[in-house]
Design a protein around this motif. Sequence first.
Motif: not given
Length: 133
Positions: A34-54
Amino acid sequence: MLKLFLGIAVGIVIAFMTVAIAESVGHQLYPLPASIDPRDAAQLAGVMDAVPFGAKAVVLAAWFLGALIGGYLANRIADRAIAGWVVAAAVILSAVATMLVIPHPLWMWAGGMVLPVLAAWLSQQGARVTLWR
């Protein structure tokens, strides 16, 4: 020539609608924190490693389906396979743009290049059209 341009235009629109729908299903299956803004590329880049394989696999499937469905419709409308290949190229360009903005693992880069090409070939076979006339 009009059929060719119409086929490409419809194919690209349908391809990106398909990608959007498939990715929204992926977001339902694998929601972002919930704390991640999907329109913020910097935030998405920060969590990309934690995104599940699926979740990443759903994105690849979305790119494949977009190129497949959009390419098939483009080929049928234009009655030429070049239309489907243009749609696949648009999907690849969009995937590359996304992966340049948000870091993705190497296997997603490979899939983002190969799967739309496979989809274009399959859409050509399914529509039973030739590349050039």
